[in-house]
Design a protein around this motif. Structure first.
Motif, PDB file in Angstrom:
ATOM      1  N   ALA A 139      42.272  47.966  45.192  1.00 48.60           N
ATOM      2  CA  ALA A 139      42.673  47.018  44.156  1.00 48.60           C
ATOM      3  C   ALA A 139      41.825  47.183  42.899  1.00 48.60           C
ATOM      4  O   ALA A 139      42.340  47.137  41.773  1.00 48.60           O
ATOM      5  CB  ALA A 139      42.571  45.588  44.691  1.00 48.60           C
TER       6      ALA A 139
ATOM      7  N   ARG B 152      42.987  48.234  39.159  1.00 45.31           N
ATOM      8  CA  ARG B 152      42.629  47.378  38.020  1.00 45.31           C
ATOM      9  C   ARG B 152      41.879  48.176  36.953  1.00 45.31           C
ATOM     10  O   ARG B 152      42.155  48.040  35.745  1.00 45.31           O
ATOM     11  CB  ARG B 152      41.757  46.224  38.510  1.00 45.31           C
TER      12      ARG B 152
ATOM     13  N   ILE C 128      44.970  42.781  44.077  1.00 47.55           N
ATOM     14  CA  ILE C 128      44.808  42.985  42.635  1.00 47.55           C
ATOM     15  C   ILE C 128      44.660  41.677  41.880  1.00 47.55           C
ATOM     16  O   ILE C 128      43.805  41.544  41.001  1.00 47.55           O
ATOM     17  CB  ILE C 128      46.000  43.795  42.095  1.00 47.55           C
TER      18      ILE C 128
ATOM     19  N   THR D  99      41.042  40.243  39.666  1.00 42.93           N
ATOM     20  CA  THR D  99      41.175  40.358  38.216  1.00 42.93           C
ATOM     21  C   THR D  99      40.792  39.053  37.526  1.00 42.93           C
ATOM     22  O   THR D  99      41.246  37.979  37.940  1.00 42.93           O
ATOM     23  CB  THR D  99      42.621  40.723  37.831  1.00 42.93           C
TER      24      THR D  99
END
Length: 249
Positions: free
Chosen positions: A38, A42, A80, A84
């Motif tokens: 992930a 990103r 993800i 973030t």
């Protein structure tokens, strides 16, 4: 600080330097493979960062099923969206099976049960999760390779617990593949201590434990006199008394 992955990531979660096409992260259960995948996605979508020298505009997310892509890779605890920061978090459009970042980068979800869906789309990066358990692994992997054709250096990150399947063996043997590895205990700071104690007590030293906890790809040589399963089956808890040992000469 929780979003600055560069500072606290583990060695096996950092992409190797140099020229490579595929980065395979082999690890035991809970070793942090999903978080590494992930964060790599990103970094490419937001890039460039210390974790990614470049930037990707179109990314493929490939898991065993669409539900697993959504529930693990996108919306999971280590997915993800969770890794973030809110000010740059992408929007998940469920009907399109697509993530859209504020800067215009996109990531599209695909199922390994439907390799033909990869005909037509094209990407400059991809994240493939749990490759070793895909029912149509070779077909899906092949179609993904044809779709990775954008940009100057298209790459794929593969996160998987190892299984002795041909698609994974061939991938690891490729000269364009790099590998990182970690056992479950490498990520013990983020796992329940009782979990580690229980699974180690139950499975340490067994074939299943070496695969699922140590993240070791077990390969038996065809026709070999001794195979791993036979050695595991012959294990005993303690050595017999010396007066009962028979030595053949």
């Amino acid at each position: 600080m929780p979003y600055v992955f560069d500072l606290w990531s583990l060695p096996h979660q950092r992409a190797p330097q140099g020229d490579w096409r595929s980065w395979v992260i082999l690890g035991g259960r809970g070793a942090g493979k999903t978080r590494a995948g992930a964060e790599w996605v990103r970094a490419l979508a937001e890039g460039p960062t210390p974790l990614s020298a470049g930037r990707a505009r179109r990314i493929a997310l490939l898991g065993e099923t669409y539900d697993q892509v959504r529930d693990v890779m996108v919306q999971g605890d280590s997915g993800i969206l969770a890794c973030t920061p809110p000010d740059r978090r992408p929007q998940w459009k469920a009907t399109e099976r697509r993530l859209i970042w504020p800067n215009g980068a996109t990531a599209q979800a695909f199922s390994a049960h439907d390799p033909e869906a990869l005909r037509g789309p094209q990407f400059d990066a991809a994240w493939a999760d749990e490759l070793a358990k895909w029912k149509r692994g070779q077909d899906s992997w092949d179609m993904l390779q044809f779709a990775l054709r954008l940009g100057t250096d298209p790459r794929v990150c593969v996160t998987t617990t190892p299984r002795n399947v041909a698609v994974l063996r061939d991938l690891l043997a490729s000269p364009s593949t790099v590998q990182t590895h970690a056992a479950t205990e490498a990520n013990r700071a983020n796992l329940a201590a009782s979990f580690i104690e229980e699974v180690r007590n139950r499975y340490a030293g067994s074939r299943l434990g070496r695969q699922e906890l140590d993240g070791v790809l077990l390969q038996d040589v065809e026709g070999a006199l001794w195979c791993n399963a036979g050695l595991v089956g012959a294990q005993v808890r303690s050595a017999p008394p010396l007066d009962r040992v028979v030595v053949a000469v």
